[in-house]
Design a protein around this motif. Structure first.
Motif, PDB file in Angstrom:
ATOM      1  N   ILE A   1      30.610  24.235  32.326  1.00  0.00           N
ATOM      2  CA  ILE A   1      29.961  22.967  32.674  1.00  0.00           C
ATOM      3  C   ILE A   1      30.950  22.119  33.471  1.00  0.00           C
ATOM      4  CG2 ILE A   1      28.955  20.841  31.781  1.00  0.00           C
ATOM      5  CD1 ILE A   1      27.835  22.385  29.477  1.00  0.00           C
ATOM      6  N   THR A   2      30.563  21.804  34.684  1.00  0.00           N
ATOM      7  CA  THR A   2      31.400  20.968  35.543  1.00  0.00           C
ATOM      8  C   THR A   2      30.854  19.549  35.651  1.00  0.00           C
ATOM      9  OG1 THR A   2      30.165  21.808  37.469  1.00  0.00           O
ATOM     10  CG2 THR A   2      32.238  22.922  36.884  1.00  0.00           C
ATOM     11  N   GLN A   3      29.523  19.442  35.766  1.00  0.00           N
ATOM     12  CA  GLN A   3      28.893  18.128  35.871  1.00  0.00           C
ATOM     13  C   GLN A   3      27.972  17.836  34.685  1.00  0.00           C
ATOM     14  OE1 GLN A   3      27.119  18.809  39.840  1.00  0.00           O
ATOM     15  NE2 GLN A   3      28.375  17.091  40.579  1.00  0.00           N
ATOM     16  N   GLY A   4      27.207  18.843  34.267  1.00  0.00           N
ATOM     17  CA  GLY A   4      26.262  18.653  33.173  1.00  0.00           C
ATOM     18  C   GLY A   4      24.847  18.435  33.662  1.00  0.00           C
ATOM     19  N   ARG A   5      24.496  18.993  34.795  1.00  0.00           N
ATOM     20  CA  ARG A   5      23.138  18.856  35.323  1.00  0.00           C
ATOM     21  C   ARG A   5      22.236  19.886  34.642  1.00  0.00           C
ATOM     22  NH1 ARG A   5      19.648  20.488  39.609  1.00  0.00           N
ATOM     23  NH2 ARG A   5      18.619  18.683  40.609  1.00  0.00           N
ATOM     24  N   VAL A   6      21.200  19.405  33.980  1.00  0.00           N
ATOM     25  CA  VAL A   6      20.287  20.261  33.212  1.00  0.00           C
ATOM     26  C   VAL A   6      18.952  20.325  33.947  1.00  0.00           C
ATOM     27  CG1 VAL A   6      19.070  20.563  31.023  1.00  0.00           C
ATOM     28  CG2 VAL A   6      21.415  19.674  31.042  1.00  0.00           C
ATOM     29  N   GLU A   7      18.424  21.529  34.039  1.00  0.00           N
ATOM     30  CA  GLU A   7      17.185  21.708  34.804  1.00  0.00           C
ATOM     31  C   GLU A   7      16.305  22.752  34.128  1.00  0.00           C
ATOM     32  OE1 GLU A   7      15.800  22.898  39.374  1.00  0.00           O
ATOM     33  OE2 GLU A   7      17.924  22.869  38.804  1.00  0.00           O
ATOM     34  N   LEU A   8      15.002  22.441  34.052  1.00  0.00           N
ATOM     35  CA  LEU A   8      13.988  23.435  33.668  1.00  0.00           C
ATOM     36  C   LEU A   8      13.217  23.796  34.923  1.00  0.00           C
ATOM     37  CD1 LEU A   8      14.684  22.472  30.747  1.00  0.00           C
ATOM     38  CD2 LEU A   8      12.256  22.732  30.217  1.00  0.00           C
TER      39      LEU A   8
ATOM     40  N   ARG B   1       4.556  25.931  32.636  1.00  0.00           N
ATOM     41  CA  ARG B   1       5.242  25.878  33.919  1.00  0.00           C
ATOM     42  C   ARG B   1       5.903  24.511  34.137  1.00  0.00           C
ATOM     43  NH1 ARG B   1       2.002  29.221  38.468  1.00  0.00           N
ATOM     44  NH2 ARG B   1       4.161  29.258  39.222  1.00  0.00           N
ATOM     45  N   MET B   2       6.635  24.078  33.125  1.00  0.00           N
ATOM     46  CA  MET B   2       7.267  22.756  33.164  1.00  0.00           C
ATOM     47  C   MET B   2       8.549  22.799  33.989  1.00  0.00           C
ATOM     48  SD  MET B   2       8.784  20.434  30.028  1.00  0.00           S
ATOM     49  CE  MET B   2       7.194  19.994  29.355  1.00  0.00           C
ATOM     50  N   SER B   3       8.741  21.789  34.794  1.00  0.00           N
ATOM     51  CA  SER B   3       9.979  21.614  35.555  1.00  0.00           C
ATOM     52  C   SER B   3      10.485  20.197  35.352  1.00  0.00           C
ATOM     53  CB  SER B   3       9.751  21.876  37.048  1.00  0.00           C
ATOM     54  OG  SER B   3       9.377  23.227  37.271  1.00  0.00           O
ATOM     55  N   LEU B   4      11.781  20.069  35.105  1.00  0.00           N
ATOM     56  CA  LEU B   4      12.389  18.735  34.965  1.00  0.00           C
ATOM     57  C   LEU B   4      13.873  18.848  35.268  1.00  0.00           C
ATOM     58  CD1 LEU B   4      14.248  18.455  32.130  1.00  0.00           C
ATOM     59  CD2 LEU B   4      11.993  18.586  31.101  1.00  0.00           C
ATOM     60  N   VAL B   5      14.466  17.678  35.547  1.00  0.00           N
ATOM     61  CA  VAL B   5      15.899  17.604  35.821  1.00  0.00           C
ATOM     62  C   VAL B   5      16.480  16.439  35.029  1.00  0.00           C
ATOM     63  CG1 VAL B   5      17.669  17.181  37.570  1.00  0.00           C
ATOM     64  CG2 VAL B   5      15.688  18.600  38.124  1.00  0.00           C
ATOM     65  N   ALA B   6      17.600  16.703  34.332  1.00  0.00           N
ATOM     66  CA  ALA B   6      18.381  15.657  33.676  1.00  0.00           C
ATOM     67  C   ALA B   6      19.696  15.553  34.431  1.00  0.00           C
ATOM     68  CB  ALA B   6      18.615  15.997  32.201  1.00  0.00           C
ATOM     69  N   GLU B   7      19.884  14.419  35.109  1.00  0.00           N
ATOM     70  CA  GLU B   7      21.049  14.280  35.975  1.00  0.00           C
ATOM     71  C   GLU B   7      22.334  14.099  35.160  1.00  0.00           C
ATOM     72  OE1 GLU B   7      21.101  14.806  39.022  1.00  0.00           O
ATOM     73  OE2 GLU B   7      18.968  14.769  39.565  1.00  0.00           O
ATOM     74  N   PRO B   8      23.475  14.519  35.725  1.00  0.00           N
ATOM     75  CA  PRO B   8      24.753  14.427  34.999  1.00  0.00           C
ATOM     76  C   PRO B   8      25.096  12.993  34.616  1.00  0.00           C
ATOM     77  CG  PRO B   8      24.957  15.790  36.974  1.00  0.00           C
ATOM     78  CD  PRO B   8      23.618  15.127  37.044  1.00  0.00           C
ATOM     79  N   GLY B   9      25.572  12.826  33.384  1.00  0.00           N
ATOM     80  CA  GLY B   9      26.038  11.527  32.917  1.00  0.00           C
ATOM     81  C   GLY B   9      24.958  10.508  32.698  1.00  0.00           C
ATOM     82  N   GLN B  10      23.680  10.879  32.812  1.00  0.00           N
ATOM     83  CA  GLN B  10      22.582   9.943  32.648  1.00  0.00           C
ATOM     84  C   GLN B  10      21.769  10.283  31.389  1.00  0.00           C
ATOM     85  OE1 GLN B  10      20.159   9.645  36.167  1.00  0.00           O
ATOM     86  NE2 GLN B  10      21.856   9.028  37.495  1.00  0.00           N
ATOM     87  N   THR B  11      20.979   9.315  30.964  1.00  0.00           N
ATOM     88  CA  THR B  11      20.094   9.504  29.811  1.00  0.00           C
ATOM     89  C   THR B  11      18.677   9.743  30.302  1.00  0.00           C
ATOM     90  OG1 THR B  11      21.432   8.121  28.343  1.00  0.00           O
ATOM     91  CG2 THR B  11      19.134   8.446  27.736  1.00  0.00           C
ATOM     92  N   THR B  12      18.143  10.882  29.911  1.00  0.00           N
ATOM     93  CA  THR B  12      16.771  11.243  30.262  1.00  0.00           C
ATOM     94  C   THR B  12      15.954  11.271  28.982  1.00  0.00           C
ATOM     95  OG1 THR B  12      17.540  12.598  32.118  1.00  0.00           O
ATOM     96  CG2 THR B  12      15.301  12.996  31.306  1.00  0.00           C
ATOM     97  N   ALA B  13      14.887  10.492  28.948  1.00  0.00           N
ATOM     98  CA  ALA B  13      14.073  10.367  27.739  1.00  0.00           C
ATOM     99  C   ALA B  13      12.768  11.134  27.898  1.00  0.00           C
ATOM    100  CB  ALA B  13      13.777   8.903  27.451  1.00  0.00           C
ATOM    101  N   LEU B  14      12.360  11.794  26.818  1.00  0.00           N
ATOM    102  CA  LEU B  14      11.076  12.484  26.766  1.00  0.00           C
ATOM    103  C   LEU B  14      10.185  11.743  25.785  1.00  0.00           C
ATOM    104  CD1 LEU B  14      12.351  16.188  26.490  1.00  0.00           C
ATOM    105  CD2 LEU B  14      11.819  14.902  28.562  1.00  0.00           C
ATOM    106  N   VAL B  15       9.038  11.303  26.228  1.00  0.00           N
ATOM    107  CA  VAL B  15       8.104  10.580  25.368  1.00  0.00           C
ATOM    108  C   VAL B  15       6.722  11.208  25.522  1.00  0.00           C
ATOM    109  CG1 VAL B  15       9.425   8.440  25.605  1.00  0.00           C
ATOM    110  CG2 VAL B  15       7.494   8.872  27.136  1.00  0.00           C
TER     111      VAL B  15
ATOM    112  N   VAL C   1      18.429  25.966  33.420  1.00  0.00           N
ATOM    113  CA  VAL C   1      19.625  26.058  34.261  1.00  0.00           C
ATOM    114  C   VAL C   1      20.531  24.859  33.976  1.00  0.00           C
ATOM    115  CG1 VAL C   1      20.483  26.176  36.634  1.00  0.00           C
ATOM    116  CG2 VAL C   1      18.303  27.256  36.038  1.00  0.00           C
ATOM    117  N   ILE C   2      21.825  25.134  33.817  1.00  0.00           N
ATOM    118  CA  ILE C   2      22.826  24.069  33.678  1.00  0.00           C
ATOM    119  C   ILE C   2      23.902  24.305  34.728  1.00  0.00           C
ATOM    120  CG2 ILE C   2      24.579  23.031  32.183  1.00  0.00           C
ATOM    121  CD1 ILE C   2      22.890  23.777  29.788  1.00  0.00           C
ATOM    122  N   ASP C   3      24.079  23.325  35.602  1.00  0.00           N
ATOM    123  CA  ASP C   3      25.055  23.433  36.702  1.00  0.00           C
ATOM    124  C   ASP C   3      24.869  24.746  37.469  1.00  0.00           C
ATOM    125  OD1 ASP C   3      26.099  20.966  36.190  1.00  0.00           O
ATOM    126  OD2 ASP C   3      27.787  21.686  35.016  1.00  0.00           O
TER     127      ASP C   3
END
Length: 600
Positions: free
Chosen positions: A346-353, A369-383, A409-411
């Protein structure tokens, strides 16, 4: 004629195959110890046969030769033989016990290691009591099978051979007559074996049901008390206990049906031997010692012969437990070791489906067929509404399950191509239902990272706003938390869990309803601790209380296994879609006056 052997050997859990496997895989590892035990059994068997032979010589010395010296000499030899037999019996019992304990411990380790290589889907349709039964009764059955084989072939068979040798030496014809009772006994016992297998299986299952009821009642004792379920639980366990009692009684009846036949046939053989031997002494003037020696050897041979005749019954009863153990050990691991795969870096921490689909049960998709991105160093909320797939996303990120389609996928690294250990060591998880182990507070925090120092544990506790309440306990960090952490409040348990996540120092944080069950004051402390945990890290958080994620960098609305809306809090409110609807509904509920308050 060729079909019968093929059926016996083709079934990997049949009696013949199981015995062969247990001997080859587990017994042969201790062959040197078994050889020593066998040698001691041979000494014991020789001493038993020798005593039977010498008894006849003593009788002849007394009644034929009238020799006091001969009686004294033979009596001394008999004392020596019994001393040797006692020492040999003690030695072989200790050696066999040590072997059994080693095999038991090894099988328990194997089963637990196998259970640790299973994913959550493996446990979804099973109860933990089943594994406890396999861990205890199943592992014990393996040792009992091997011990029974060794004692039967060593102690019983060698003793029987030695005594038969004495009988044949004293009177070959009378020895031949004594074997007439064997064939009907073995034919009768053979008919009991199939029935024994079914009853032993039912007994094992019933015992598991009892353990299940006890375990659930004790773990859910608060619910049992709160809903006055004591009588219901009592009726439930009474049913299970009664069924096991009935099966055990049936097993006792079937397993011991051979007893009356063996006793009757033994009585016939003994009576025939007495009549024939007495006739020889009276009519042919045979030496009385010869007759006494034969009868003594015959009587001593009766018990080992009876145990050998029952060997098939006893083995088939025990093999059920061994089979239950090996079925789990042999099954392919649903989470096989993959440490040979490259580690996740892990270099940045970018998480992706990427186009991820998943279902727990066939034809019932949870993620579509879900796709999402959680950007590095940020808070991504699922509701979103319950059952939409939010918690499943976190489970797939931890590889507690594997995706059916698409990729996580991570980084730019597909996590299924990397080792699980490297993935999980770089993630920290805090859920709504915090699990604390039955250990001290210090231990539960240090579980976050093996080898953590005292200073690091205290620093993590302080960052989680847990240090003050920990030090208020008389034992401080050595305070035991009790089973499931029941000696702590909900807020305290959550803060211990956050400290455990903090000490891990992971770049990716997963939060699943971490404050949902807390009161306002506890929630405030936990929110402050979570803020410190998430700072500068990629965070995915699931929340039903929307005010807890209003400041998230990105909010994803999950519904029906898909992302239906995305944006920041104010953007989603302005859009007036599903998120705005959820928010207005919660605001109305929060502002509503409870009916009980109006009547107070």
């Amino acid at each position: 004629m060729s079909e019968l052997p093929r059926k016996i050997t083709d079934d990997p859990y049949g009696a013949a195959a199981l015995i062969k496997r247990l001997v080859a895989e587990q017994g042969l590892a201790y062959w040197r110890r078994y050889l020593v035990a066998f040698s001691m059994m041979a000494f014991s068997a020789g001493a038993t046969a020798g005593s039977a032979y010498l008894l006849g010589q003593v009788i002849n010395q007394a009644y034929v030769n009238r020799s006091i010296e001969g009686i004294v000499l033979l009596s001394g030899i008999i004392i020596a033989l019994f001393t040797i037999k006692g020492a040999a019996t003690y030695g072989q019992a200790v050696i066999l016990s040590r072997i059994s304990n080693a095999i038991l411990a090894n099988n328990q380790r194997k089963l637990f290691a196998k259970l640790m290589r299973e994913n959550l889907g493996f446990y979804a349709s099973r109860h933990s009591s089943e594994f406890l039964a396999r861990l205890s009764a199943g592992a014990a059955s393996v040792t009992q099978v091997l011990a029974l084989l060794v004692t039967s072939l060593g102690r019983d068979l060698l003793t029987l051979i030695g005594l038969l040798a004495v009988m044949v030496f004293q009177d070959p014809l009378m020895s031949l007559l004594s074997f007439v009772v064997a064939p009907p006994a073995f034919l009768f016992i053979r008919t009991l074996v199939k029935r024994i297998r079914g009853l032993a299986h039912d007994q094992f299952t019933g015992t598991t049901d009892i353990m299940e009821t006890v375990q659930e009642s004790l773990q859910g004792i608060r619910t049992v008390k709160a809903f006055t379920l004591e009588d219901a639980m009592q009726r439930r366990i009474e049913k299970s206990i009664s069924e096991v009692e009935e099966r055990s009684n049936k097993m006792a009846r079937v397993a011991n049906r051979s007893g009356p036949l063996m006793e009757m046939l033994g009585g016939i053989a003994i009576a025939a031997a007495l009549m024939y031997g007495g006739y020889r002494v009276i009519a042919t003037n045979a030496a009385p010692g010869q007759f006494v020696s034969f009868i003594t050897a015959f009587l001593l041979a009766y018990e080992p012969a009876k145990r050998l005749a029952r060997l098939n019954i006893d083995l088939n009863g025990l093999l059920i437990g061994a089979r239950k153990l090996l079925e789990i050990i042999d099954s392919p691991a649903s989470e096989p070791a993959d440490d040979d795969k490259p580690p996740l870096v892990i270099t940045q921490g970018r998480v992706e489906l990427r186009d991820v689909s998943f279902s727990y049960r066939e034809d019932e998709p949870v993620l579509k067929r879900m796709s999402l991105v959680a950007e590095p160093g940020q808070t991504t909320a699922l509701v979103g509404p319950s059952g939409g797939g939010k918690s499943t996303v976190l489970a797939l990120l931890l590889r507690l399950y594997e995706v059916d389609r698409g990729a996580v996928v991570i980084d730019n690294q597909i996590i299924s191509d990397c080792s699980r250990t490297s993935l999980r060591q770089q993630t920290a998880y805090v859920g709504q239902d915090v699990y604390l182990f039955r250990a001290s507070i210090r231990d539960n925090i240090s579980f976050g990272r093996t080898g953590a120092t005292e200073e690091e544990i205290v620093a993590a506790a302080k960052a989680a706003f847990a240090h003050d309440f920990i030090m208020s306990f008389p034992q401080g960090y050595d305070t035991p938390v009790g089973e499931h952490g029941t000696q702590l409040s909900g807020g305290q348990r959550q803060r211990i869990a956050i400290a455990r996540a903090l000490i891990r120092n992971a770049p990716i944080i997963l939060l699943d309803e971490a404050t949902a069950a807390l009161d306002s004051e506890s929630e405030r402390y936990v929110q402050e601790a979570l803020a410190g945990l998430c700072r500068g890290r990629t965070t995915l958080v699931i929340a039903h209380r929307l005010h807890t994620i209003m400041h998230a960098d990105r909010i994803l609305v999950v519904e029906g296994g898909q992302i239906v809306e995305t944006g920041r809090h104010d953007e989603l409110l302005q859009a007036g879609g599903r998120y705005a609807s959820f928010y207005r509904l919660q605001q109305r509920d929060d502002n509503a006056t409870p009916p009980l308050a109006a009547t107070a």
